[in-house]
Design a protein around this motif. Structure first.
Motif: not given
Ligand code: PEP
Ligand code: MN
Length: 341
Positions: A95-102, A124-128, A300-301, A313-314
């Protein structure tokens, strides 16, 4: 361990070293060359005392370990890939997952807007970050517990599991009561009490590589987590400090390839902290997929220009969508499945 004796060491001195090797619990095998003797010390280097201190003997030229210090995280110990279940998401394997968030949770609107946007684009996951390990004490330090409540709300609305950093053993219980994955940041990559406390929480752990950390040190940090009974570790390369300042750090893709070979753990890449600049995120992300990473961690912002940390860098949501679109064919070409949220 291989102990090399100095040229022309007399027999009595050779025997003295052989006796010392025995005392440490190894079996000494003497290899006698024309000029010098080498002692191969047979035994598990992890289970016995180190022989490195023999270097203080005047007849000893060098002492060299032959065994890696990590075991449980190694591919020799477990040849197949570890697949980690995070609230139903299967991380690792094909699998390949992308975790993203501010970078930081700043308020509810910013966080929820970002969570919805990254989910719509396929994360698939949220980071903050709730607790932020800032270099300067005068910079925004994160909202702390109120940010954990906001993350919980973002999870309720989007269904995305939460990844957030824990900075000290005293915070593990609190952060683990909200998070689906505990992040251990680059500045804490060798904080042994934190590694132990985070392991004991039983939560999956996303373990960043230290800012100047060797791959061995990174894998040994993961070994600490294993030794403390937690086998759900995701490694994350986030760039290292080098002489080059064109980017904030230097993304070490070699380390990703080495880690994939050496361990059975999923290895993620964080192009955001590696690059420190938004225009380099997509190229580095593409390279990460091609080198064999199992996923990405991307900041990501909704409005990076107003971000309280790491604004430069966001990615904006539209740029994140572009990243996901560009990754799709590369992930497929690598024989992977891009899992989307
Ligand atoms: C972060 O993920 O926001 C962070 C602080 O990362 P690192 O520990 O890699 O600097
Ligand atoms: Mn950040």
């Amino acid at each position: 361990m291989i102990v090399v004796l100095k040229i022309g060491s007399p027999e009595a001195e050779i025997q003295q070293v052989a006796e010392a090797v025995k005392k440490f619990g190894y079996e000494p095998k003497l290899i006698r060359g024309v000029e010098r003797t080498v002692i191969a010390c047979v035994g598990d280097e992890r289970g016995h005392h180190t022989l490195e201190s023999l270097i203080v003997l005047p007849q000893v030229e060098s002492v060299t370990p032959v065994q890696k210090k990590y075991k449980l995280v190694s591919r020799q110990y477990q040849p197949h890939d570890t697949i980690i279940d995070v609230a139903g998401a299967q991380i690792g394997g094909k699998t390949f997952h992308v975790v993203a968030g501010p970078c930081s949770v700043e308020d509810t609107a910013q966080t929820v807007e970002t969570a919805k946007a990254v989910k719509a684009a396929g994360a698939t996951l949220f980071r903050g970050g709730a607790f932020k390990p800032r270099t300067s004490p005068y910079d925004f330090q994160g909202l702390g517990k109120p940010a954990l409540e906001i993350l919980k709300e973002a999870r309720r609305i989007t269904g995305l599991p939460i990844v957030t950093e824990v900075m000290g053993p005293q915070d593990v219980e609190l952060v683990a009561s909200y998070a689906d994955v505990l992040q251990i940041g680059a500045r804490n990559a060798q904080n042994v009490p934190l590694l132990a406390a985070a392991a004991a929480s039983g939560k999956p752990i996303l373990l960043k590589r230290g800012i100047s950390g060797l791959v061995d040190e990174w894998l040994l940090a993961a070994e600490y987590i294993f030794v403390h009974g937690n086998h759900r570790v995701i490694l994350c390369e986030r760039g290292i400090r080098t002489f080059e300042h064109a980017c904030r750090n230097t993304l070490d893709l070699s380390a990703v390839a080495v880690a994939k070979k050496e361990t059975h753990l999923p290895v993620f890449v964080d192009p955001s902290h590696a690059a420190g600049r938004a225009d380099m995120i997509i190229p580095l992300a593409r390279a990460a997929v091609a080198v064999g990473a199992d996923g990405l961690l991307v900041e990501v912002h909704p409005d990076p220009a107003t971000a309280l940390s790491d604004g430069g860098q966001q990615l904006k949501p539209a740029q994140f969508q572009q990243l996901m679109d560009e990754l799709r064919p590369i992930v497929k070409a690598m024989g992977r499945q891009l899992v989307v949220g």
